[in-house]
Design a protein around this motif. Sequence first.
Motif, PDB file in Angstrom:
ATOM      1  N   TYR B 138      12.440 -36.317   1.193  1.00 43.70           N
ATOM      2  CA  TYR B 138      13.385 -36.536   2.299  1.00 43.70           C
ATOM      3  C   TYR B 138      14.070 -37.863   2.039  1.00 43.70           C
ATOM      4  O   TYR B 138      13.484 -38.917   2.252  1.00 43.70           O
ATOM      5  N   GLN B 144      10.031 -39.471   2.760  1.00 40.14           N
ATOM      6  CA  GLN B 144       8.821 -38.728   3.127  1.00 40.14           C
ATOM      7  C   GLN B 144       8.665 -37.501   2.227  1.00 40.14           C
ATOM      8  O   GLN B 144       9.593 -37.067   1.552  1.00 40.14           O
ATOM      9  N   SER B 155       4.991 -40.106  -2.047  1.00 41.98           N
ATOM     10  CA  SER B 155       6.084 -40.285  -1.090  1.00 41.98           C
ATOM     11  C   SER B 155       5.512 -41.113   0.046  1.00 41.98           C
ATOM     12  O   SER B 155       4.314 -41.404   0.052  1.00 41.98           O
ATOM     13  N   SER B 156       6.312 -41.478   1.007  1.00 36.44           N
ATOM     14  CA  SER B 156       5.800 -42.348   2.073  1.00 36.44           C
ATOM     15  C   SER B 156       4.811 -41.615   2.979  1.00 36.44           C
ATOM     16  O   SER B 156       4.031 -42.243   3.678  1.00 36.44           O
ATOM     17  N   THR B 157       4.827 -40.283   2.965  1.00 37.05           N
ATOM     18  CA  THR B 157       3.822 -39.559   3.751  1.00 37.05           C
ATOM     19  C   THR B 157       2.792 -38.858   2.853  1.00 37.05           C
ATOM     20  O   THR B 157       1.966 -38.097   3.344  1.00 37.05           O
TER      21      THR B 157
END
Lengths: 356, 263
Positions: B138, B144, B155-157
């Motif tokens: 994303y 994300q 990724s950040s998530t």
Amino acid sequence: MERELRLMKGNEAVAEAAIRAGADGYFGYPITPQSEILEYLMEAKPYETTGMVVLQAESELAAINMVYGGAACGKKVMTTSSSPGISLKQEGITYIAGAELPCLIVNVVRGGPGLGTIQPAQSDYFQAVKGGGHGDYHLIVLAPASVQEMADFVELGFDLAFRYRNPVMILSDGAIGQMMEKVYLNPHRERSKDVPEWATTGKPPTRSRNIITSLDLDPEAQERFNLKLVAKYNEIREKEVRYEEFQCDDADYLLVAYGTSARVCQKSVQLARMEGIRVGLLRPITLFPFPSERISVLADRVKGILSVEMSAGQMVEDVLLAVNGKVTVKHYGRMGGMIPTPEEVVENLRSKIIGG
Amino acid sequence: MAEVTGIKEIIKPENLVYKRTGIMTDTVLSYCPGCGHGTAHRILAELIEEEGLQSKAIGVSPVGCSVLLYNFLDIDWQEAAHGRAPAVATAIKRLLPDRFVFTYQGDGDLAAIGTAETIHACNRGENFLIIFINNGIYGMTGGQMAPTTIPGMKSSTSPFGRDVRMMGNPLKMTDIVATLPGTYYVTRQSVHTPANVKKTKRALRKAIQYQFHNKGTCFVEIVSNCPSGWKMTPVESIRWMEENMLPFYPLGDMKVPDEKTGK
Ligand SMILES: Cc1ncc(C[n+]2csc(CCOP(=O)(O)OP(=O)(O)O)c2C)c(N)n1
Ligand code: SF4
């Protein structure tokens, strides 16, 4: 021109009126108690006669976004559903309001919350008149009380939608959708060939490109747009209020009710008057804009007001705002698919208003 | 003076090898340096111009980094809600069947929130073009995990890498839509080298022309990079894409119409 007389269900009347109003497209998804609309259109095959597109979408979410796409082409497009489906459509509805697109949405309301019941209710009033989706916006909301009005409001709804570039909702209910009455149908209107100047139809060399969006990342510009919407809603409040009065002239007490409840209340007025209680009925036809001014005027003349709805008390808040403390306002309602009887309404008028 | 004459000589029209695409507007692109979105836009703009489709084109832009795409190409545009572009385009094309209609969507838009709209439009065989930018993340919301994030990818998530047992598997939408009877032409391309840019342009040209065959949905995936979301320099991101994304998402046609029968 001659109007054709037919015996029809409210839902069928919506479908037939849409074809006759020259609608360009219908996008829907089955849900009780309004599936007859899509069924009627599929059977009538208007795509072979008027060229109207009819499509069963994969969900209400898809259907309302098809409406967005069609409306952005300047076409007369519509969708219909019932409460759970209308909840799903809220995302698309706020985008349509935010992009200032005309369209018609019919909600044949059933009781909730959640999956609720398939029986009629008026519990989606807040959702319809206060916005429903996110952001500051309003739909124009029409409340039919007969099969005739189900048909008439399709054409009226499209006209208002295009006049104000605003989505219009017909807030009906399962009773009006399912009941059969005689209805006079308008003659066929040609599908319009006019292309609104804002429509996305492919950019000819003669104009700059059209962009349909609800996005503005600049807060000042977005606020200017919000103010433009506020001005539009104020103009609608000024020009489009519609209501009907029944025996209000000499009334000591007032009932306020729309749709199915208004039909019940009409009978209640007669019953009460037989007992010597002078009651009148104000039936809002537009729920947004709400007939606040008229209710305020009547509040100066009556001793009390009973708002009757098939809900826990939603429209009553608008009645209270209109009356602004001048007289007692109370709510009476049934829920879950129950319809109040005329006698119940008179009883509640007596206990909550006259006796109170 | 001699120098000025030299420049005039050089800029003679017959020496033109590269020019600004007429369909691109003067608006500055909102993309990070090295991002594939800009290249994809340019190809699309060139093709609309070359195919003479400016007056017929209606684009549907997504929610994602390319949300402002309508500012960059001088054609009529509709901005769709997140994931809903294929539903929006369905109505446009059905109501205006002789127009050139396309959606341009990221992987979050197309393969997560818009999965149903994508699959059903393709399955109905709606006659429009879907351009699918797969950068495995994303981008717009800050990197994300996307449905396309490959196993192990950070990724950040998914800060320790995508653990498929916990987070589920990547979704290969292009493979899925290729199996649907409604699609006419399905291909996966990239724009990370000049050769690939050429191939993508060829594929997109076909997809655009096929729309007028009225035989179904054309679907062009472009595997792309997101240097910002991936937290890499543009050059690193290209290398990473070649080494990790392309083995997982191999390039090439997945469904082509039979040139003889046109089916
Ligand atoms: C209904 C809704 N949910 C979430 C968002 C927030 N959001 C904006 S863009 C985006 C993801 C975009 O990712 P992708 O489609 O992969 O496009 P990219 O930015 O990578 O090009 C999300 C989740 C939104 N705008 N609307
Ligand atoms: S965040 Fe990623 S996808 Fe978005 S513009 Fe930057 S590099 Fe491109």
